[in-house]
Design an enzyme around this catalytic site. Structure first.
Site, PDB file in Angstrom:
ATOM      1  CE  LYS A 174      -3.874   2.118   3.179  1.00  0.00           C
ATOM      2  NZ  LYS A 174      -4.946   1.118   3.718  1.00  0.00           N
ATOM      3  CB  SER A 199      -7.436   3.275   3.210  1.00  0.00           C
ATOM      4  OG  SER A 199      -7.085   2.961   4.312  1.00  0.00           O
ATOM      5  CB  SER A 210      -7.981   0.064   5.803  1.00  0.00           C
ATOM      6  OG  SER A 210      -8.546   1.860   6.242  1.00  0.00           O
TER       7      SER A 210
END
Lengths: 62, 473
Positions: free
Chosen positions: B84, B162, B186
């Site tokens: 990420k 996310s 997330s």
């Protein structure tokens, strides 16, 4: 490096150009709505019975 | 040059590592194939933040030299992965998914990246994310520098966030595994929506050093993979003490598949009946009910429980407001916060500066009660089974807070589990309207081996984790 210095400079210049275009100002009403939501959350939390001796869930250590 | 068959992109870590060691193809060939694939297909889902092809291929050559000399480093050696884009990779942009940080560059690698480099894993990409991990209360899937995260199962649907890019990239076979992060949902949410296995470790088990902070006391990094076993193999390498992380738990994780489980009948799994009757969205109920039956059939003891009742959502939002408001104070006061994509996120971040300290502290005090209540819950059961999400992924073009089908489940395990710092795993368990549905298991602190063991058993009985979205070549 996976990208060249020229490519990295391009990214930085592009971001600077974008940043120089002034962003739209945030309507104060949106911020006030967010503040009200924060307040509402606090009021919900305030209804939880909380013994005076309860400490926050973090510790300081010297 | 060896041809990389399409199945390779969906192979497990162990399968790929065995093929590399058997020299069915070289690490360089494998890395090149994955880089080609993620560059070609990643943009379809807005999953790719930055391809790291050049450095990945260089690392792959190093791995090939090692494998030639039979110098092995473990199962992750030669395996392509992504992170990420809140994890620092030295001298390359780390954007945090946000326009104000689009040109941000650090001169160090995040701790987990260092650990994975040390065992020979091949970092091929930075993966997209919701801007600033969504802490300001975003309302649209488009709240990202790279656009809305799209679901490989249906590109009109959101991939979840996310950790949008990690979820989509693993599901579509663009990376073998990814590192995501979770403050409150997330990892588990994109894992559930994209049909992959996500593991949120106990708070402090994996170092946060070199990762963007959203909330110091809630942030965790964890693996997103195609199976529970792969999550275990990754966690084995990334977990451990890091003195640079003040929240480090000072513990490591050793994957012990053989000696983890007591007799299954001695394992008690708690559940709320409404979750597996008619509590979830109607379309998801059949898959969730079937998953519950599979869990029962494993031989464990199942037991009705009640999740402790607390205002979990209000607690999480207040704690994030206090901590994120401080973390991003300079961004907010400088006005650069207005460059973010989501207006609600902007307003939420600005409002954070008005949060009284007493409100944050009260939330943190109630949090102590939450921790105690979950501790007491786990005196009566070993883990809690629940739907990971109450329905499939929502439409990407609609507001994320648009009302959906009615549900009766109280939810709360995601925020509650995060508040208490507890580990959880999300396991794909079927489909609803063509979209993945998942169950989750929540455990007591440092119970990852046991969660993974039940996950392994569930995935031996089912094949949902092996299903592939319709990704064209």
């Amino acid at each position: 490096m996976d990208i060249s210095r020229r490519q990295l400079a391009g990214i930085i210049l592009a971001s600077t150009a974008v940043a120089q275009a002034p962003p739209k100002p945030q309507p104060e009403s949106d911020i006030e709505t967010a503040r009200l939501q924060q307040r509402a959350a606090a009021q919900i939390i305030a209804r939880v019975p909380l013994p005076m001796t309860t400490e926050p869930a973090f510790q300081f250590k010297a | 040059m060896a041809t990389i068959a399409p199945d390779i992109f969906f192979a497990s870590i162990s399968e790929l590592n065995a093929k590399l060691r058997a020299k069915e193809f070289s690490c360089h060939e494998l890395t090149q194939a994955f880089c080609d694939r993620i560059e070609r297909i990643g943009p379809r889902y807005n999953a790719l933040a930055l391809s790291l092809r050049k450095q990945a291929l260089s690392k792959a050559k190093d791995v090939d030299r090692e494998l030639k000399r039979d110098r092995t480093r473990g199962p992750l050696q030669g395996i392509p992965y992504g992170v990420k884009d809140l994890l620092a990779v030295k001298k390359l942009p780390t954007t945090w998914g946000a326009k104000p940080y689009a040109a941000q560059v650090f001169d160090y690698d995040a701790h987990v990246v260092e650990r994975l480099n040390a065992v020979g894993a091949i970092l091929i990409a930075k993966l997209s994310m919701v801007e600033l991990a969504g802490g300001g209360d975003y309302r649209t899937a488009a709240a990202s520098l790279t656009g809305p995260g799209l679901n490989p199962w249906d590109r009109t649907r959101w991939s979840g966030g996310s950790s949008s890019g990690p979820g989509a990239a693993v599901a579509a076979g663009l990376v073998t595994f990814a590192i995501g992060s979770e403050t409150s949902g997330s990892i588990l949410t994109p894992a559930a929506f994209c049909g992959v296995t996500g593991l949120r470790p106990t708070y402090g088990l994996v170092s946060r050093s070199g990762a963007m902070a959203l909330s110091w006391t809630l942030d965790k990094l964890g693996p997103m993979c195609r199976s529970a076993e792969d999550c275990a193999l990754v966690l084995h390498e990334i977990a451990g003490v890091d003195t640079q992380d003040s929240g480090s738990a000072g513990r490591s994780f050793n994957y012990r598949p053989q000696d983890t489980m007591r007799r299954l009948a001695e394992i008690t799994i708690g559940y709320m009946p409404v979750d597996f009757q008619d509590g979830a969205e109607p379309a998801a109920q059949p898959a969730l009910k079937a998953a519950f039956d599979v869990i029962k059939s494993l031989g464990v003891t199942v037991k009705e429980i009640q999740i402790p009742e607390f205002p979990y959502g209000a607690l999480v939002s207040t704690i994030i407001a206090g901590e994120a408001g401080s973390i991003f104070e300079d961004l907010i006061r400088s006005g650069k916060v207005d460059e973010l994509a989501d207006p609600h996120q902007i307003a939420g971040l600005k409002a954070m500066l008005d949060l009284p300290a007493t409100e944050y502290l009260r939330a943190m005090r109630v949090r102590s009660l939450v921790k105690a209540a979950f501790h007491d819950l786990f005196l009566n059961c070993d883990m809690v089974l629940a739907p990971a999400r109450l329905g499939p992924a929502p439409k990407a073009a609609e507001p994320l807070d648009a009302p959906g089908p009615p549900t009766r489940s109280r939810g709360g395990l995601i925020p509650g589990g995060n508040l208490a710092g507890l580990p959880a795993i999300s396991l794909p368990c079927g489909f609803a309207e063509g979209l993945p549905v998942a169950i989750s298991l929540l455990g007591r602190p440092f119970y990852e081996n046991q969660l993974i063991a039940i996950g392994n058993l569930f995935q031996k009985q089912t094949d949902w984790h092996r299903r592939r979205p319709p990704v064209e070549a």
